[in-house]
Write a protein that holds these residues in place. Structure first.
Motif, PDB file in Angstrom:
ATOM      1  N   ARG A   1       0.807  -1.220   0.000  1.00  0.00           N
ATOM      2  CA  ARG A   1       0.000   0.000   0.000  1.00  0.00           C
ATOM      3  C   ARG A   1       0.842   1.272   0.000  1.00  0.00           C
ATOM      4  NH1 ARG A   1      -3.106  -3.459   3.861  1.00  0.00           N
ATOM      5  NH2 ARG A   1      -5.316  -3.474   3.291  1.00  0.00           N
ATOM      6  N   THR A   2       1.989   1.245   0.685  1.00  0.00           N
ATOM      7  CA  THR A   2       2.782   2.461   0.859  1.00  0.00           C
ATOM      8  C   THR A   2       4.269   2.157   0.753  1.00  0.00           C
ATOM      9  OG1 THR A   2       3.036   2.234   3.268  1.00  0.00           O
ATOM     10  CG2 THR A   2       1.048   3.367   2.481  1.00  0.00           C
ATOM     11  N   ALA A   3       5.051   3.205   0.522  1.00  0.00           N
ATOM     12  CA  ALA A   3       6.502   3.066   0.499  1.00  0.00           C
ATOM     13  C   ALA A   3       7.029   2.684   1.875  1.00  0.00           C
ATOM     14  CB  ALA A   3       7.146   4.372   0.026  1.00  0.00           C
ATOM     15  N   ARG A   4       6.351   3.133   2.918  1.00  0.00           N
ATOM     16  CA  ARG A   4       6.782   2.793   4.278  1.00  0.00           C
ATOM     17  C   ARG A   4       6.709   1.284   4.500  1.00  0.00           C
ATOM     18  NH1 ARG A   4       3.254   5.339   6.469  1.00  0.00           N
ATOM     19  NH2 ARG A   4       1.775   3.704   7.009  1.00  0.00           N
ATOM     20  N   GLU A   5       5.603   0.666   4.048  1.00  0.00           N
ATOM     21  CA  GLU A   5       5.478  -0.790   4.180  1.00  0.00           C
ATOM     22  C   GLU A   5       6.592  -1.501   3.417  1.00  0.00           C
ATOM     23  OE1 GLU A   5       0.600  -1.269   4.526  1.00  0.00           O
ATOM     24  OE2 GLU A   5       1.659  -1.880   2.711  1.00  0.00           O
ATOM     25  N   LEU A   6       6.841  -1.042   2.193  1.00  0.00           N
ATOM     26  CA  LEU A   6       7.883  -1.677   1.383  1.00  0.00           C
ATOM     27  C   LEU A   6       9.248  -1.552   2.056  1.00  0.00           C
ATOM     28  CD1 LEU A   6       9.001  -3.060  -1.118  1.00  0.00           C
ATOM     29  CD2 LEU A   6       8.988  -0.839  -2.275  1.00  0.00           C
ATOM     30  N   ALA A   7       9.545  -0.367   2.579  1.00  0.00           N
ATOM     31  CA  ALA A   7      10.841  -0.153   3.230  1.00  0.00           C
ATOM     32  C   ALA A   7      11.004  -1.075   4.440  1.00  0.00           C
ATOM     33  CB  ALA A   7      10.977   1.308   3.652  1.00  0.00           C
ATOM     34  N   GLN A   8       9.935  -1.249   5.210  1.00  0.00           N
ATOM     35  CA  GLN A   8      10.007  -2.122   6.382  1.00  0.00           C
ATOM     36  C   GLN A   8      10.206  -3.577   5.970  1.00  0.00           C
ATOM     37  OE1 GLN A   8       6.217  -0.643   8.064  1.00  0.00           O
ATOM     38  NE2 GLN A   8       7.351  -0.174   9.931  1.00  0.00           N
ATOM     39  N   CYS A   9       9.480  -4.009   4.945  1.00  0.00           N
ATOM     40  CA  CYS A   9       9.634  -5.388   4.477  1.00  0.00           C
ATOM     41  C   CYS A   9      11.014  -5.603   3.861  1.00  0.00           C
ATOM     42  CB  CYS A   9       8.551  -5.723   3.464  1.00  0.00           C
ATOM     43  SG  CYS A   9       6.899  -5.907   4.175  1.00  0.00           S
ATOM     44  N   ARG A  10      11.482  -4.608   3.114  1.00  0.00           N
ATOM     45  CA  ARG A  10      12.791  -4.742   2.476  1.00  0.00           C
ATOM     46  C   ARG A  10      13.898  -4.879   3.529  1.00  0.00           C
ATOM     47  NH1 ARG A  10      17.188  -2.525   0.129  1.00  0.00           N
ATOM     48  NH2 ARG A  10      17.647  -3.191  -2.008  1.00  0.00           N
ATOM     49  N   GLU A  11      13.727  -4.252   4.663  1.00  0.00           N
ATOM     50  CA  GLU A  11      14.712  -4.388   5.734  1.00  0.00           C
ATOM     51  C   GLU A  11      14.763  -5.836   6.226  1.00  0.00           C
ATOM     52  OE1 GLU A  11      17.661  -3.719   8.436  1.00  0.00           O
ATOM     53  OE2 GLU A  11      17.017  -2.513   6.721  1.00  0.00           O
ATOM     54  N   LEU A  12      13.597  -6.504   6.255  1.00  0.00           N
ATOM     55  CA  LEU A  12      13.568  -7.912   6.639  1.00  0.00           C
ATOM     56  C   LEU A  12      14.285  -8.772   5.603  1.00  0.00           C
ATOM     57  CD1 LEU A  12       9.862  -8.148   7.895  1.00  0.00           C
ATOM     58  CD2 LEU A  12      11.934  -8.009   9.295  1.00  0.00           C
ATOM     59  N   PHE A  13      14.112  -8.424   4.320  1.00  0.00           N
ATOM     60  CA  PHE A  13      14.828  -9.133   3.262  1.00  0.00           C
ATOM     61  C   PHE A  13      16.333  -8.922   3.398  1.00  0.00           C
ATOM     62  CE2 PHE A  13      10.728  -9.556   1.344  1.00  0.00           C
ATOM     63  CZ  PHE A  13      10.830 -10.605   0.447  1.00  0.00           C
ATOM     64  N   ARG A  14      16.721  -7.690   3.713  1.00  0.00           N
ATOM     65  CA  ARG A  14      18.150  -7.402   3.881  1.00  0.00           C
ATOM     66  C   ARG A  14      18.729  -8.217   5.036  1.00  0.00           C
ATOM     67  NH1 ARG A  14      21.458  -5.581   6.961  1.00  0.00           N
ATOM     68  NH2 ARG A  14      19.846  -5.100   8.497  1.00  0.00           N
TER      69      ARG A  14
ATOM     70  N   GLY B   1      12.980   3.376  -6.342  1.00  0.00           N
ATOM     71  CA  GLY B   1      14.090   3.989  -5.625  1.00  0.00           C
ATOM     72  C   GLY B   1      14.524   3.188  -4.411  1.00  0.00           C
ATOM     73  N   LEU B   2      13.603   2.400  -3.857  1.00  0.00           N
ATOM     74  CA  LEU B   2      13.935   1.555  -2.714  1.00  0.00           C
ATOM     75  C   LEU B   2      14.610   0.251  -3.137  1.00  0.00           C
ATOM     76  CD1 LEU B   2      10.737   2.074  -0.530  1.00  0.00           C
ATOM     77  CD2 LEU B   2      13.063   2.735   0.082  1.00  0.00           C
ATOM     78  N   GLY B   3      14.662   0.003  -4.459  1.00  0.00           N
ATOM     79  CA  GLY B   3      15.442  -1.127  -4.933  1.00  0.00           C
ATOM     80  C   GLY B   3      14.659  -2.325  -5.415  1.00  0.00           C
ATOM     81  N   ILE B   4      13.405  -2.142  -5.869  1.00  0.00           N
ATOM     82  CA  ILE B   4      12.691  -3.289  -6.418  1.00  0.00           C
ATOM     83  C   ILE B   4      13.141  -3.543  -7.854  1.00  0.00           C
ATOM     84  CG2 ILE B   4      10.706  -2.888  -4.942  1.00  0.00           C
ATOM     85  CD1 ILE B   4       9.207  -1.966  -7.529  1.00  0.00           C
ATOM     86  N   ASP B   5      12.973  -4.780  -8.298  1.00  0.00           N
ATOM     87  CA  ASP B   5      13.443  -5.183  -9.620  1.00  0.00           C
ATOM     88  C   ASP B   5      12.314  -5.431 -10.609  1.00  0.00           C
ATOM     89  OD1 ASP B   5      16.407  -5.588  -8.946  1.00  0.00           O
ATOM     90  OD2 ASP B   5      15.401  -6.816  -7.434  1.00  0.00           O
ATOM     91  N   GLY B   6      11.087  -5.538 -10.119  1.00  0.00           N
ATOM     92  CA  GLY B   6       9.970  -5.804 -11.006  1.00  0.00           C
ATOM     93  C   GLY B   6       8.654  -5.496 -10.334  1.00  0.00           C
ATOM     94  N   VAL B   7       7.614  -5.346 -11.155  1.00  0.00           N
ATOM     95  CA  VAL B   7       6.270  -5.092 -10.649  1.00  0.00           C
ATOM     96  C   VAL B   7       5.301  -5.993 -11.390  1.00  0.00           C
ATOM     97  CG1 VAL B   7       5.972  -3.151 -12.261  1.00  0.00           C
ATOM     98  CG2 VAL B   7       4.484  -3.341 -10.267  1.00  0.00           C
ATOM     99  N   SER B   8       4.424  -6.650 -10.651  1.00  0.00           N
ATOM    100  CA  SER B   8       3.414  -7.516 -11.251  1.00  0.00           C
ATOM    101  C   SER B   8       2.037  -6.937 -10.934  1.00  0.00           C
ATOM    102  CB  SER B   8       3.520  -8.946 -10.708  1.00  0.00           C
ATOM    103  OG  SER B   8       2.519  -9.761 -11.280  1.00  0.00           O
ATOM    104  N   ILE B   9       1.289  -6.626 -11.972  1.00  0.00           N
ATOM    105  CA  ILE B   9      -0.011  -5.993 -11.812  1.00  0.00           C
ATOM    106  C   ILE B   9      -1.059  -7.063 -11.548  1.00  0.00           C
ATOM    107  CG2 ILE B   9      -1.758  -4.562 -12.939  1.00  0.00           C
ATOM    108  CD1 ILE B   9       0.655  -3.591 -14.768  1.00  0.00           C
ATOM    109  N   GLY B  10      -1.674  -7.013 -10.383  1.00  0.00           N
ATOM    110  CA  GLY B  10      -2.776  -7.917 -10.064  1.00  0.00           C
ATOM    111  C   GLY B  10      -4.070  -7.265 -10.514  1.00  0.00           C
ATOM    112  N   SER B  11      -4.488  -7.577 -11.728  1.00  0.00           N
ATOM    113  CA  SER B  11      -5.588  -6.813 -12.325  1.00  0.00           C
ATOM    114  C   SER B  11      -6.927  -7.050 -11.637  1.00  0.00           C
ATOM    115  CB  SER B  11      -5.700  -7.118 -13.824  1.00  0.00           C
ATOM    116  OG  SER B  11      -5.960  -8.483 -14.058  1.00  0.00           O
ATOM    117  N   ASN B  12      -7.104  -8.191 -10.973  1.00  0.00           N
ATOM    118  CA  ASN B  12      -8.369  -8.423 -10.280  1.00  0.00           C
ATOM    119  C   ASN B  12      -8.555  -7.439  -9.131  1.00  0.00           C
ATOM    120  OD1 ASN B  12      -9.023 -10.555 -11.969  1.00  0.00           O
ATOM    121  ND2 ASN B  12      -8.172 -12.109 -10.614  1.00  0.00           N
ATOM    122  N   ASP B  13      -7.567  -7.378  -8.234  1.00  0.00           N
ATOM    123  CA  ASP B  13      -7.662  -6.446  -7.107  1.00  0.00           C
ATOM    124  C   ASP B  13      -7.588  -4.997  -7.579  1.00  0.00           C
ATOM    125  OD1 ASP B  13      -8.172  -7.950  -4.870  1.00  0.00           O
ATOM    126  OD2 ASP B  13      -6.075  -8.327  -4.401  1.00  0.00           O
TER     127      ASP B  13
END
Length: 261
Positions: free
Chosen positions: A108-121, A151-163
């Motif tokens: 939903r937000t860049a904040r969520e992505l940043a927090q999850c990406r830290e877990l990946f790191r 900018g946070l470092g993702i490599d791809g985006v997959s569009i979930g057209s249903n949602d």
């Protein structure tokens, strides 16, 4: 296993939970190696989780679970489960299945992505050369936030057209009463998809789409090709038909470019 993740952890422990994921993921990664496999992290809604064995003890009752406690938000608030999934993914990767990548759902937000990406790191996956982290584009905010996500470092985006259709048009896709409103080919939905694809192309990342429309509407695949999408996910029973439609669309695009249209 038909059981809620927390129920598995409670009865069997962390090692068994990780092994369960590792076995399943490795089987798929091995079957497709060396072709890429992108694992979409778990994205059940709270009512779906409640339906699993033991789920009623761990899940809230939500009025509208489709837009409730799910996706990246769940991972930011229950990091332990994601960390264990990542342990399994890292083990599969380190066993030689370097074709394995991961996709975060319902961001939903860049904040969520940043927090999850830290877990990946912290898991070490981001240190593996060639590993890719993708996000799902299911929420309209992605249309506006995608440059920040990149900018946070993702490599791809997959569009979930249903949602995405559900949230762009404000219609419950499971409601028979509203069925006539739910349309993945609505121009508002297509405009959102096109903006996502063009942003991805401009920034040099991969774009994909998963949903029903390319499988059921031949013209939809051509629209995606003309937008410049990288790949399309479809139902297995229509792969041949969609491949033919995509090939024909690509030929038309090349022809139009050659004659200056």
């Amino acid at each position: 296993a038909g059981r809620h993740p927390r129920a598995i952890l409670e009865s069997d422990g962390e090692d068994a939970y990780v092994q369960l994921f590792q076995d399943g993921i490795e089987q798929v990664a091995a079957a497709f190696h060396p072709r890429p496999v992108t694992y979409r992290a778990c994205d059940l809604t709270s009512n779906e989780y409640r339906g699993l064995e033991g789920g009623v003890r761990f899940e809230p009752v939500e009025a509208n679970p489709m837009i409730g406690f799910r996706g990246a938000l769940r991972y930011t608030q229950d990091a332990e489960v994601l960390e264990l999934e990542l342990d399994a993914l890292r083990m599969v990767w380190d066993r030689g299945h370097t074709n394995l990548h991961v996709m975060l759902p319902f961001v939903r937000t860049a904040r969520e992505l940043a927090q999850c990406r830290e877990l990946f790191r912290a898991s070490g996956l981001l240190d593996r050369p060639g590993f890719e982290l993708w996000v799902m584009a299911e929420v309209p905010s992605v249309v506006y936030w995608l440059p920040q996500y990149i900018g946070l470092g993702i490599d791809g985006v997959s569009i979930g057209s249903n949602d995405l259709t559900q949230l762009v048009l404000g219609v419950d896709r499971d409601s028979e009463i509203c069925a006539e409103v739910f349309d993945e080919a609505d121009e508002a939905v297509l405009a959102a998809i096109e903006q996502i694809v063009k942003t991805a192309r401009r920034h040099g990342i991969t774009s994909s789409l998963c949903g029903q429309a390319p499988s059921t509407r031949p013209g939809f695949a051509e629209r995606l090709v003309r937008m410049g999408i990288t790949s399309i996910s479809v139902n297995p029973d229509v792969i041949a038909d969609v491949r033919a439609a995509v090939a024909a669309a690509e030929q038309r695009v090349l022809l139009d470019a050659a004659i200056g249209h």
